[in-house]
Each structure stands twice: as structure tokens, then as C-alpha cells.
Design a protein around this motif. Structure first.
Motif, PDB file in Angstrom:
ATOM      1  N   VAL A   1      52.009  44.576  60.172  1.00  0.00           N
ATOM      2  CA  VAL A   1      52.525  43.245  59.867  1.00  0.00           C
ATOM      3  C   VAL A   1      52.161  42.874  58.427  1.00  0.00           C
ATOM      4  O   VAL A   1      51.027  43.090  57.991  1.00  0.00           O
ATOM      5  CB  VAL A   1      51.949  42.185  60.830  1.00  0.00           C
ATOM      6  N   LEU A   2      53.126  42.314  57.727  1.00  0.00           N
ATOM      7  CA  LEU A   2      52.885  41.807  56.381  1.00  0.00           C
ATOM      8  C   LEU A   2      52.788  40.289  56.451  1.00  0.00           C
ATOM      9  O   LEU A   2      53.701  39.616  56.943  1.00  0.00           O
ATOM     10  CB  LEU A   2      54.015  42.217  55.440  1.00  0.00           C
ATOM     11  N   LEU A   3      51.650  39.744  55.963  1.00  0.00           N
ATOM     12  CA  LEU A   3      51.394  38.314  56.009  1.00  0.00           C
ATOM     13  C   LEU A   3      51.307  37.737  54.607  1.00  0.00           C
ATOM     14  O   LEU A   3      50.750  38.373  53.696  1.00  0.00           O
ATOM     15  CB  LEU A   3      50.073  38.027  56.732  1.00  0.00           C
TER      16      LEU A   3
ATOM     17  N   ASP B   1      48.269  43.044  54.324  1.00  0.00           N
ATOM     18  CA  ASP B   1      48.886  44.070  55.169  1.00  0.00           C
ATOM     19  C   ASP B   1      47.945  44.310  56.345  1.00  0.00           C
ATOM     20  O   ASP B   1      46.834  44.814  56.166  1.00  0.00           O
ATOM     21  CB  ASP B   1      49.092  45.356  54.367  1.00  0.00           C
ATOM     22  N   MET B   2      48.371  43.939  57.538  1.00  0.00           N
ATOM     23  CA  MET B   2      47.499  43.989  58.707  1.00  0.00           C
ATOM     24  C   MET B   2      48.108  44.875  59.794  1.00  0.00           C
ATOM     25  O   MET B   2      49.290  44.728  60.142  1.00  0.00           O
ATOM     26  CB  MET B   2      47.299  42.570  59.256  1.00  0.00           C
ATOM     27  N   THR B   3      47.309  45.793  60.308  1.00  0.00           N
ATOM     28  CA  THR B   3      47.759  46.657  61.397  1.00  0.00           C
ATOM     29  C   THR B   3      47.188  46.145  62.708  1.00  0.00           C
ATOM     30  O   THR B   3      45.971  45.991  62.850  1.00  0.00           O
ATOM     31  CB  THR B   3      47.301  48.112  61.179  1.00  0.00           C
ATOM     32  N   MET B   4      48.076  45.876  63.640  1.00  0.00           N
ATOM     33  CA  MET B   4      47.673  45.366  64.951  1.00  0.00           C
ATOM     34  C   MET B   4      47.862  46.465  65.996  1.00  0.00           C
ATOM     35  O   MET B   4      48.885  47.160  66.017  1.00  0.00           O
ATOM     36  CB  MET B   4      48.517  44.148  65.334  1.00  0.00           C
TER      37      MET B   4
ATOM     38  N   VAL C   1      42.889  45.782  57.789  1.00  0.00           N
ATOM     39  CA  VAL C   1      43.298  44.628  56.973  1.00  0.00           C
ATOM     40  C   VAL C   1      43.198  45.051  55.516  1.00  0.00           C
ATOM     41  O   VAL C   1      42.134  45.468  55.042  1.00  0.00           O
ATOM     42  CB  VAL C   1      42.412  43.397  57.243  1.00  0.00           C
ATOM     43  N   PHE C   2      44.331  44.936  54.822  1.00  0.00           N
ATOM     44  CA  PHE C   2      44.384  45.453  53.447  1.00  0.00           C
ATOM     45  C   PHE C   2      45.113  44.445  52.564  1.00  0.00           C
ATOM     46  O   PHE C   2      46.149  43.901  52.957  1.00  0.00           O
ATOM     47  CB  PHE C   2      45.104  46.810  53.432  1.00  0.00           C
TER      48      PHE C   2
ATOM     49  N   ASP D   1      54.223  33.017  55.872  1.00  0.00           N
ATOM     50  CA  ASP D   1      55.285  33.845  56.455  1.00  0.00           C
ATOM     51  C   ASP D   1      54.670  35.138  56.967  1.00  0.00           C
ATOM     52  O   ASP D   1      53.596  35.558  56.520  1.00  0.00           O
ATOM     53  CB  ASP D   1      56.360  34.158  55.415  1.00  0.00           C
ATOM     54  N   ALA D   2      55.358  35.770  57.900  1.00  0.00           N
ATOM     55  CA  ALA D   2      54.887  37.034  58.478  1.00  0.00           C
ATOM     56  C   ALA D   2      56.072  37.806  59.018  1.00  0.00           C
ATOM     57  O   ALA D   2      57.033  37.211  59.536  1.00  0.00           O
ATOM     58  CB  ALA D   2      53.865  36.785  59.582  1.00  0.00           C
ATOM     59  N   ALA D   3      56.004  39.126  58.898  1.00  0.00           N
ATOM     60  CA  ALA D   3      57.082  39.982  59.400  1.00  0.00           C
ATOM     61  C   ALA D   3      56.533  41.368  59.686  1.00  0.00           C
ATOM     62  O   ALA D   3      55.578  41.817  59.032  1.00  0.00           O
ATOM     63  CB  ALA D   3      58.221  40.069  58.393  1.00  0.00           C
TER      64      ALA D   3
END
Length: 216
Positions: free
Chosen positions: A174-176, A198-201, A213-214, A161-163
Motif C-alpha cells: 500500500v502506498l500512503l 510504502d507499507m506492506t500489509m 514500512v519504508f 490518500d492511500a492505494a
């Protein structure tokens, strides 16, 4: 002694009294309107009243013009602001959707590695990275390569899932939720690691790239 003279009314009993000369024949055939003070006054009032009404209507119209113009300006401004807000929201919605899609794909790239084909895997990770995360991955890739080769480790990632947590037109967090199936020399049977990432795009030259990427 003689009695005072008595004034005798010679008119018949049913005769009407003589009319008041001032009220006689007002408007009749011998009436001169211009010579009549009553008609002159009435005519003057009749001429003045329409003039006054006309002036009042004109004043109201002149007063209404600025109000109408102001209302039009307010309406146009409100429509422009509303249109700008809608366009802004639409652009942010588009950015959010594009960034989440890119983060999903990059999450699979980041967690899918093969010990016998590390070069292509590392190249794909660096291609989808930018900024802080690209620098960190470049510096640590040597140690990571040795670890994977020594343990003959492989992994396949699946984004469950991702949001989006927050979004602007050029930056989306974005939280994956990722399941990674891992095998290595010590544990040949596949096992699944579940991770929250926790990914910042960030939008760079038309592409959404991972700048951070955390794992919380």
C-alpha cells in the motif's frame, strides 16, 4: 418364273401392333410380382435403400455422441475455470480493500505520538506490526522514546490518500500519503510534514499487520 410369296397383313389398317410380351400387362391383374424380374429388382433396391440410409443415420449419430460429450466437457471445464477465476479475483479484491483500510488506520497510529503518553502509543504500534518491521521498531523504540521525551515532541498524523500497489490474498503493498502535524520544545508552533510511505500489509491470524514500512 413364279413370284415369291407375299406376306399379306390381314389386320385392318387402323389396328395397333401386338404389344411386346415382356412389357404386356406389367402390374395388371394377371401380374405376379414375385415372378417379375423387374418388380423383384425394384423391390430389392427399395428394401436395400432404407437399410443403407438407416445405417448412415446410425453412424452419424454414433459419431456425433463423442463430439457432443466432448463439447459438454469443454463447456463444463470452461465454466469451472471461469468461476474459479472470478472467485479468485473477488477474494483478492476483498483482501486489497481490507489491507488498504488497515494501512490507513495504522498510518495514523504510527505518526500520532504524545510525549506524555508514549507507552500506549508504542504498544499500539507494536500491536499493528509483524515480521521485519516489528523487530526493527522494538529495537529502536528505546532511542525513539528518549528523543521524544527530551524534545517534548508530539505528532498527529492524517492519511491524505492511500492505494494498493500490488495485492494477493495474504499480502498487499500500500502506498500512503500522510500529513503529520508536529510540535516540540524548540518549535511550539505546529508544522506539517508531508510523507509518502510504502507499507506492506500481511494477513496474520485474520488481521492485516504491517510487515514493512519504508519512506521512499
Amino acid at each position: 418364273m413364279s413370284k415369291p410369296d407375299t406376306v399379306v397383313d390381314a389386320r385392318p389398317p387402323d389396328a395397333t401392333p401386338d404389344p411386346d410380351p415382356a412389357a404386356t400387362d406389367h402390374g395388371g391383374p394377371d401380374h405376379a410380382e414375385l415372378a417379375c424380374p423387374l418388380c423383384s429388382a425394384a423391390g430389392e433396391d427399395a428394401a436395400i435403400q432404407p437399410t443403407r440410409r438407416g445405417r448412415s443415420v446410425a453412424w452419424v449419430r454414433r459419431a456425433a455422441l463423442p463430439l457432443t460429450a466432448l463439447t459438454a466437457v469443454v463447456a463444463v471445464t470452461a465454466a469451472a475455470v471461469l468461476g474459479w477465476q472470478l472467485r479468485q479475483e473477488r477474494r483478492i479484491d476483498d483482501a486489497r480493500a481490507a489491507a488498504v483500510a488497515a494501512a490507513r488506520a495504522y498510518g495514523v497510529t504510527l505518526t500520532s505520538v504524545k510525549a506524555d503518553d508514549l507507552d500506549s502509543g508504542f504498544a499500539a504500534v507494536l500491536d499493528g506490526a509483524t515480521g521485519e518491521f516489528r523487530d526493527m521498531y522494538s529495537k529502536s523504540s528505546g532511542d525513539l522514546r528518549t528523543l521524544l521525551q527530551d524534545n517534548k515532541a508530539s505528532g498527529t498524523g492524517t492519511v491524505v490518500d492511500a492505494a494498493a500497489k500490488s495485492a494477493t490474498e495474504t499480502k498487499v503493498e500500500v502506498l500512503l500519503f500522510i500529513d503529520q502535524t508536529i510540535t516540540n520544545a524548540a518549535s511550539p508552533d505546529p508544522r506539517i510534514d508531508r510523507s509518502r510511505v510504502d507499507m506492506t500489509m500481511e494477513l496474520v491470524d485474520g488481521r492485516w499487520l504491517a510487515s514493512r514500512v519504508f519512506l521512499p
